[in-house]
Design a protein around this motif. Sequence first.
Motif, PDB file in Angstrom:
ATOM      1  N   VAL A  96       1.302  -1.034  -0.016  1.00 58.79           N
ATOM      2  CA  VAL A  96      -0.067  -0.193   0.283  1.00 58.79           C
ATOM      3  C   VAL A  96       1.245   0.893  -0.253  1.00 58.79           C
ATOM      4  N   LEU A  97       0.605   2.365  -1.123  1.00 57.41           N
ATOM      5  CA  LEU A  97       1.394   2.985  -1.317  1.00 57.41           C
ATOM      6  C   LEU A  97       0.491   4.768  -0.650  1.00 57.41           C
ATOM      7  N   ASP A  98       0.745   5.695  -0.193  1.00 55.55           N
ATOM      8  CA  ASP A  98       0.388   6.957  -0.440  1.00 55.55           C
ATOM      9  C   ASP A  98       0.502   7.823   0.110  1.00 55.55           C
ATOM     10  N   LEU A  99       0.377   8.915  -0.093  1.00 56.63           N
ATOM     11  CA  LEU A  99       1.481  10.361   0.131  1.00 56.63           C
ATOM     12  C   LEU A  99       1.611  10.511   1.529  1.00 56.63           C
ATOM     13  N   SER A 100      -0.121  10.721   2.508  1.00 56.13           N
ATOM     14  CA  SER A 100      -0.139  11.140   3.681  1.00 56.13           C
ATOM     15  C   SER A 100      -0.043   9.291   4.834  1.00 56.13           C
ATOM     16  N   GLY A 101       1.135   9.930   5.842  1.00 59.16           N
ATOM     17  CA  GLY A 101       1.227   9.024   6.215  1.00 59.16           C
ATOM     18  C   GLY A 101       0.367   8.593   7.472  1.00 59.16           C
ATOM     19  N   THR A 102      -0.398   9.772   8.020  1.00 62.56           N
ATOM     20  CA  THR A 102      -1.847   9.447   8.958  1.00 62.56           C
ATOM     21  C   THR A 102      -2.792   8.549   8.357  1.00 62.56           C
ATOM     22  N   ALA A 103      -3.063   8.829   6.395  1.00 63.21           N
ATOM     23  CA  ALA A 103      -3.773   8.096   6.132  1.00 63.21           C
ATOM     24  C   ALA A 103      -3.578   6.341   6.052  1.00 63.21           C
ATOM     25  N   LEU A 104      -2.241   5.847   6.315  1.00 58.44           N
ATOM     26  CA  LEU A 104      -1.816   4.664   6.145  1.00 58.44           C
ATOM     27  C   LEU A 104      -1.307   4.327   8.137  1.00 58.44           C
ATOM     28  N   GLN A 105      -1.642   5.157   9.095  1.00 59.57           N
ATOM     29  CA  GLN A 105      -1.019   4.901  10.231  1.00 59.57           C
ATOM     30  C   GLN A 105      -3.073   4.518  10.821  1.00 59.57           C
ATOM     31  N   ALA A 106      -4.187   4.990  10.242  1.00 54.49           N
ATOM     32  CA  ALA A 106      -5.318   4.872  10.326  1.00 54.49           C
ATOM     33  C   ALA A 106      -4.910   3.243   9.639  1.00 54.49           C
ATOM     34  N   THR A 107      -5.512   2.941   8.594  1.00 53.31           N
ATOM     35  CA  THR A 107      -5.179   1.776   7.936  1.00 53.31           C
ATOM     36  C   THR A 107      -4.836   0.705   9.217  1.00 53.31           C
ATOM     37  N   ARG A 108      -3.270   1.148   9.710  1.00 54.95           N
ATOM     38  CA  ARG A 108      -2.414   0.052  10.203  1.00 54.95           C
ATOM     39  C   ARG A 108      -3.593  -0.059  11.455  1.00 54.95           C
ATOM     40  N   GLU A 109      -4.147   1.073  12.352  1.00 57.50           N
ATOM     41  CA  GLU A 109      -4.696   0.835  13.360  1.00 57.50           C
ATOM     42  C   GLU A 109      -6.064   0.128  13.778  1.00 57.50           C
TER      43      GLU A 109
END
Length: 207
Positions: free
Chosen positions: A67-80
């Motif tokens: 998974v790749l995105d500009l937003s680390g915030t978005a990916l952290q939300a996915t992880r959680e």
Amino acid sequence: MSRNYWEEVYQSKPADQVSWYQQQPSQTLTFIESLDLPLDAKLIDVGSGASLLVDQLIEAGYKNLHVLDLSGTALQATRERLSEKGLDISEIDWQVADICTVALEPQHYDVWHDRAVFHFMVTEVHQQQYLHNVRQALKPNGFMILSTFAEDGPTQCSGLPVERYSVEKLAQRLGGDFILLHHEVEIHITPWNTEQKFLNTIWQFRN
């Protein structure tokens, strides 16, 4: 594209209050399953944001997810979210990067999935950078699942201009090394109950 802009979007809005949110991205999963790939096929979801697609892919048994995105915030939300569901995230490859400039491993992926990223590429430079990375990263005969706004879809998204596409215009933009396998128009209903027309396509890369 601006990383700060997308960080602000995901920091200021709940994941289910952005216009592209889908509670059940089942059509994309159906597209992926139609390719009849092994469960260890390498799939990359570019501009994944906080999409629930990765949840569905894990639940369907796919084991090689990127998974790749500009937003680390978005990916952290996915992880959680995945962790709260008890889903294993240890084998997922997470990348915070700009899809136009990131260096991806050559001929690495079986499937490239993009819902609502490419249509933000409104300059020829960004379009060519993006497509260069697709051609570099996909395996020969790999697949690209690409969803953009349709030709009569919105002219903006999240306050930014977008490029709208017909099948013919998209085929011309991608070039002759992408062979169209399937296309359909989807009426997406936003969280505030408005309609957006998407063009959903499947292509095979013949390099």
